[in-house]
Scaffold this active site. Structure first.
Site, mmCIF file in Angstrom:
data_model
loop_
_atom_site.group_PDB
_atom_site.id
_atom_site.type_symbol
_atom_site.label_atom_id
_atom_site.label_comp_id
_atom_site.label_asym_id
_atom_site.label_seq_id
_atom_site.Cartn_x
_atom_site.Cartn_y
_atom_site.Cartn_z
ATOM 1 N N TYR A 104 1.042 -0.599 0.427
ATOM 2 C CA TYR A 104 -0.192 -0.339 0.082
ATOM 3 C C TYR A 104 0.314 0.951 -0.007
ATOM 4 O O TYR A 104 -0.267 2.900 -0.296
ATOM 5 C CB TYR A 104 -0.980 0.174 0.990
ATOM 6 C CG TYR A 104 -1.830 -1.395 1.448
ATOM 7 C CD1 TYR A 104 -2.905 -0.998 0.244
ATOM 8 C CD2 TYR A 104 -1.745 -2.631 2.003
ATOM 9 C CE1 TYR A 104 -3.973 -1.976 0.321
ATOM 10 C CE2 TYR A 104 -3.212 -3.452 1.980
ATOM 11 C CZ TYR A 104 -3.610 -2.916 0.645
ATOM 12 O OH TYR A 104 -4.667 -4.152 1.130
ATOM 13 N N SER A 157 -4.065 -1.490 -4.312
ATOM 14 C CA SER A 157 -3.333 -2.687 -4.954
ATOM 15 C C SER A 157 -4.564 -3.592 -6.070
ATOM 16 O O SER A 157 -5.371 -2.992 -6.189
ATOM 17 C CB SER A 157 -3.030 -4.061 -3.887
ATOM 18 O OG SER A 157 -4.688 -4.254 -3.307
ATOM 19 N N ASP A 173 -25.859 -3.151 -2.243
ATOM 20 C CA ASP A 173 -27.189 -2.641 -2.317
ATOM 21 C C ASP A 173 -27.241 -0.915 -1.837
ATOM 22 O O ASP A 173 -28.336 -0.719 -2.686
ATOM 23 C CB ASP A 173 -28.084 -3.842 -1.163
ATOM 24 C CG ASP A 173 -28.449 -5.281 -1.395
ATOM 25 O OD1 ASP A 173 -27.823 -5.849 -2.913
ATOM 26 O OD2 ASP A 173 -29.022 -5.812 -0.458
ATOM 27 N N HIS A 203 -9.407 0.389 -5.818
ATOM 28 C CA HIS A 203 -8.218 -0.224 -5.001
ATOM 29 C C HIS A 203 -6.964 0.051 -4.930
ATOM 30 O O HIS A 203 -6.373 0.409 -6.268
ATOM 31 C CB HIS A 203 -8.666 -1.920 -5.702
ATOM 32 C CG HIS A 203 -9.563 -2.219 -5.044
ATOM 33 N ND1 HIS A 203 -10.774 -2.125 -4.222
ATOM 34 C CD2 HIS A 203 -10.632 -2.260 -6.360
ATOM 35 C CE1 HIS A 203 -12.105 -2.859 -4.333
ATOM 36 N NE2 HIS A 203 -12.066 -2.743 -5.588
ATOM 37 N N ARG A 261 -9.934 -12.415 -3.067
ATOM 38 C CA ARG A 261 -9.862 -11.122 -3.692
ATOM 39 C C ARG A 261 -10.033 -11.089 -4.932
ATOM 40 O O ARG A 261 -10.294 -9.358 -5.214
ATOM 41 C CB ARG A 261 -8.441 -10.257 -2.989
ATOM 42 C CG ARG A 261 -8.287 -10.124 -1.564
ATOM 43 C CD ARG A 261 -6.687 -9.464 -1.087
ATOM 44 N NE ARG A 261 -6.715 -9.625 0.014
ATOM 45 C CZ ARG A 261 -7.354 -8.774 1.078
ATOM 46 N NH1 ARG A 261 -7.898 -7.959 0.771
ATOM 47 N NH2 ARG A 261 -6.392 -9.546 2.263
#
Length: 143
Positions: A22, A99, A84, A97, A108
Site C-alpha cells: 500500500y 493494490s 445494495d 483499489h 480478493r
C-alpha cells in the site's frame, strides 16, 4: 462539483500498514495533494472500519453529490449490504483499489460491489483516486 471519497476498513492505517502493498504515505497526507490538484472541486473524505457507517454515508451522500469514490477494502469481497446501498442511490460510484486485487489472494478476485459501480480502478496505487476524480470531472463537463 462535489465529490466524496469513502475508504473502508484498515485504510486508516495507510502509510504504516503493509507498505510493500500500500505504500508509505498516509491517506490524509495524500488527500492534501488531491485537494491541491483539484482546487475547483468540493472534495470530502470519510473513512470507517464499520460496514453500517459506510452504508449510512453512502445513503447520506448518494442523492446530492456529483460522484463518490469508494475503496471498500475487505468489504469489497463480502458486503452484499454495501452493494445494495450503492444500487439504492442515484450518485455514480467508482470503485478504487490501491493494490491490484487480481494479483492477490484468490478470494480478493471477486468484487461484490463492482456490478453497482460505473467503473473500477485497481492496482495503480493512490494515483487511482486522482484518475477517478478526473473521470468524474470529464464525465460531468458538457460535450
Amino acid at each position: 462539483m462535489k465529490i466524496l471519497i469513502i475508504n473502508g476498513p484498515n485504510l486508516n492505517l495507510l502509510g504504516t500498514r503493509e507498505p510493500d502493498i500500500y505504500g508509505d504515505q498516509s491517506f490524509l497526507s495524500f488527500f492534501e495533494t488531491i485537494k491541491s490538484n483539484f482546487k475547483e472541486i468540493d472534495l470530502e473524505y470519510y473513512q470507517s472500519n464499520v460496514e453500517g457507517e459506510i452504508i449510512n454515508k453512502l445513503h447520506e451522500a448518494g442523492f446530492n453529490y456529483d460522484g463518490i469514490i469508494l475503496n471498500a477494502g475487505g468489504y469489497t469481497h463480502t458486503s452484499v449490504a454495501i452493494s445494495d446501498a450503492i444500487a439504492a442511490i442515484k450518485t455514480d460510484v467508482i470503485e478504487v483499489h490501491i493494490s491490484n486485487i487480481y494479483k492477490r489472494e484468490e478470494f480478493r478476485h471477486k468484487s461484490i460491489i463492482s456490478k453497482e459501480c460505473i467503473g473500477m480502478i485497481s492496482g495503480l496505487g493512490l494515483e487511482g483516486y486522482l484518475l477517478a476524480i478526473t473521470y468524474l470531472i470529464n464525465r460531468k463537463e458538457p460535450k
